[in-house]
Design a protein around this motif. Structure first.
Motif, short mmCIF file in Angstrom:
data_model
loop_
_atom_site.label_atom_id
_atom_site.label_comp_id
_atom_site.label_asym_id
_atom_site.label_seq_id
_atom_site.Cartn_x
_atom_site.Cartn_y
_atom_site.Cartn_z
N GLN A 173 1.81 3.03 -5.29
CA GLN A 173 0.59 3.24 -4.53
C GLN A 173 0.06 1.98 -3.86
N ASN A 174 0.79 0.87 -3.89
CA ASN A 174 0.32 -0.31 -3.16
C ASN A 174 1.27 -0.64 -2.02
N LEU A 175 0.70 -1.06 -0.92
CA LEU A 175 1.44 -1.20 0.33
C LEU A 175 2.60 -2.19 0.25
N PRO A 176 2.43 -3.40 -0.29
CA PRO A 176 3.57 -4.33 -0.29
C PRO A 176 4.81 -3.78 -0.99
N MET A 177 4.63 -3.12 -2.13
CA MET A 177 5.79 -2.62 -2.87
C MET A 177 6.38 -1.36 -2.23
N ILE A 178 5.52 -0.56 -1.62
CA ILE A 178 6.04 0.59 -0.86
C ILE A 178 6.93 0.10 0.27
N LEU A 179 6.47 -0.93 0.98
CA LEU A 179 7.25 -1.47 2.09
C LEU A 179 8.54 -2.10 1.59
N ALA A 180 8.46 -2.85 0.49
CA ALA A 180 9.67 -3.47 -0.06
C ALA A 180 10.68 -2.40 -0.48
N ASP A 181 10.21 -1.34 -1.11
CA ASP A 181 11.12 -0.28 -1.55
C ASP A 181 11.72 0.49 -0.38
N ASN A 182 11.13 0.34 0.80
CA ASN A 182 11.67 0.99 2.00
C ASN A 182 12.48 0.01 2.85
N GLY A 183 12.85 -1.11 2.25
CA GLY A 183 13.82 -2.00 2.89
C GLY A 183 13.26 -3.11 3.74
N PHE A 184 11.95 -3.42 3.62
CA PHE A 184 11.35 -4.49 4.40
C PHE A 184 11.25 -5.78 3.59
N ASP A 185 11.19 -6.88 4.31
CA ASP A 185 10.96 -8.21 3.74
C ASP A 185 9.46 -8.48 3.87
N VAL A 186 8.73 -8.43 2.76
CA VAL A 186 7.26 -8.38 2.78
C VAL A 186 6.67 -9.76 2.51
N TRP A 187 5.75 -10.18 3.39
CA TRP A 187 5.03 -11.45 3.25
C TRP A 187 3.54 -11.16 3.16
N ILE A 231 7.91 -10.76 -1.06
CA ILE A 231 8.70 -9.79 -1.82
C ILE A 231 9.91 -9.47 -0.94
N PRO A 232 11.05 -10.10 -1.19
CA PRO A 232 12.15 -10.06 -0.22
C PRO A 232 12.99 -8.79 -0.24
N GLU A 233 12.86 -8.00 -1.29
CA GLU A 233 13.72 -6.82 -1.38
C GLU A 233 13.11 -5.78 -2.30
N ARG A 234 13.71 -4.60 -2.28
CA ARG A 234 13.21 -3.50 -3.11
C ARG A 234 13.45 -3.79 -4.59
N ARG A 235 12.76 -3.06 -5.42
CA ARG A 235 12.92 -3.22 -6.86
C ARG A 235 14.35 -2.85 -7.26
N PHE A 236 14.93 -3.68 -8.13
CA PHE A 236 16.30 -3.45 -8.63
C PHE A 236 17.28 -3.28 -7.47
N GLY A 259 -4.98 -11.83 -1.01
CA GLY A 259 -3.78 -11.00 -1.02
C GLY A 259 -3.66 -10.11 -2.24
N MET A 260 -4.36 -10.46 -3.30
CA MET A 260 -4.32 -9.64 -4.51
C MET A 260 -4.87 -8.24 -4.26
N THR A 261 -5.73 -8.09 -3.27
CA THR A 261 -6.36 -6.79 -3.02
C THR A 261 -5.34 -5.71 -2.65
N TRP A 262 -4.16 -6.11 -2.15
CA TRP A 262 -3.11 -5.14 -1.82
C TRP A 262 -2.40 -4.62 -3.06
N LEU A 263 -2.57 -5.27 -4.21
CA LEU A 263 -1.72 -5.03 -5.38
C LEU A 263 -2.47 -4.45 -6.57
N LEU A 264 -3.63 -3.87 -6.34
CA LEU A 264 -4.45 -3.37 -7.43
C LEU A 264 -3.96 -2.02 -7.95
N ASN A 265 -3.23 -1.29 -7.15
CA ASN A 265 -2.70 0.01 -7.58
C ASN A 265 -1.30 -0.15 -8.18
N SER A 266 -0.75 0.94 -8.64
CA SER A 266 0.61 0.93 -9.20
C SER A 266 1.63 0.68 -8.09
#
Length: 315
Positions: A113-127, A75-80, A103-110
């Motif tokens: 509330q899930n770590l990869p998207m929280i990190l992406a929205d805070n400006g990180f390049d998530v793998w 997930i290379p960047e934040r949403r929108f 890896g799906m286990t990180w994405l079960l919440n909205s």
């Protein structure tokens, strides 16, 4: 759960699989996935769980030196992401899951509330890494997942081959040192690797969730019986091959554990973890529709041996 109790987490995953076994037709709540035997139509983690929320997502394959082909999501960047940030270098973060999940286990919440998207929205390049044997990592350059040889590994090989492969891939793609986040087994392989100085040139920091180094604090009746059984009986049931927690052999094996004297499986969660004040029960249904995943029987035995050795030292 106490942070050193990996086998409690493993047993929880297995016993939830036992409970959900009659309802396998539920499938995934996020779309069509590869089954544990490698069959059925494939919709990857990006398509089923990331892009549907408005995030960009990339699917990658990474080959280890011993021939396994691992799936990774980025997930290379934040949403929108706005055009004003186009081309900006973002700090890469590699996230490694624990045993019996992927890896799906990180994405079960909205997304909030899930770590990869929280990190992406805070400006990180998530793998997001996935270990060998899980649903999207069942390919090898010369072996088939139906062959016992495909499953001849434990977490030693995850330290020696999987972790270096994904670190090298992310570093080569980003040319930046990497933050590492591991959960449970993901912390064990990180600790084993980093303590020996591996990935020193590519690691920026490490954060460990439910860190595992020793397994001496497990004391629930079911957890201890499960750990001893993994060492003493499991190879009789499974051999050195795939340990599929959704399979009939695993179901029969776990039912047998519940018949041991002193083991009460009426309340499975409490039987495994002890009283737990803080579990979010709203996620359990999603979990059992998406997980657990296969691992190697040899990997489960190796983890159980770690528990056994710790208790011998405590005597």
């Amino acid at each position: 759960m106490a942070p050193t109790e990996l086998l409690r987490l493993a047993s929880l995953s297995l016993l939830l699989a036992l409970v959900v076994q009659p309802h396998e037709a539920y499938g995934s709540t996020r779309g069509s996935f590869l089954s544990n035997d490698g069959s059925a139509a494939v919709s990857g983690i990006c398509a089923t769980s990331v892009t549907i929320h408005g995030y960009k997502c990339q699917e990658h394959e990474v080959k280890t030196k011993d021939g396994y082909i691992l799936s990774m999501q980025r997930i290379p960047e934040r949403r929108f992401e706005g055009n004003g940030n186009a081309g900006t270098k973002k700090q890469p973060i590699l996230i490694q899951h624990g045993v019996l999940v992927d890896g799906m286990t990180w994405l079960l919440n909205s997304p909030l509330q899930n770590l990869p998207m929280i990190l992406a929205d805070n400006g990180f390049d998530v793998w997001i890494a996935n270990t060998r044997g899980t649903r999207f990592c069942r390919k090898h350059v010369s072996l088939d997942s139906a062959q016992p040889e495909f499953w001849n590994w434990s977490w030693d090989e995850l330290v020696s081959f999987d972790l270096p492969a994904v670190f090298d891939f992310v570093f080569n793609q980003t040319q930046q040192k990497i933050h590492y986040i591991g959960h449970s087994l993901g912390t064990l392989i990180g600790l084993a690797s980093f303590s020996e100085g591996h990935q020193a040139d590519t690691l920026k920091s490490a954060a460990f969730l439910s860190p595992i180094a020793y397994l001496s604090h497990m004391n629930t009746a079911l957890g201890m019986v499960a750990a001893k059984a993994f060492v003493g009986e499991i190879t009789t049931w499974f051999g050195v091959a795939e340990f599929n927690p959704k399979g009939q052999k695993a179901s029969a094996f776990l039912k047998r554990l519940c018949n041991y004297p002193g083991v009460d499986c009426y309340d499975l969660l409490t039987a495994i973890t002890g009283k737990n004040c803080c579990l979010n029960f709203s996620t359990v249904d999603l979990f059992i529709k998406n997980e657990p995943q296969s691992t190697a029987t040899k990997n489960m035995v190796h983890l159980a041996q770690t528990f056994q050795n710790c208790h011998k030292r405590d005597l």
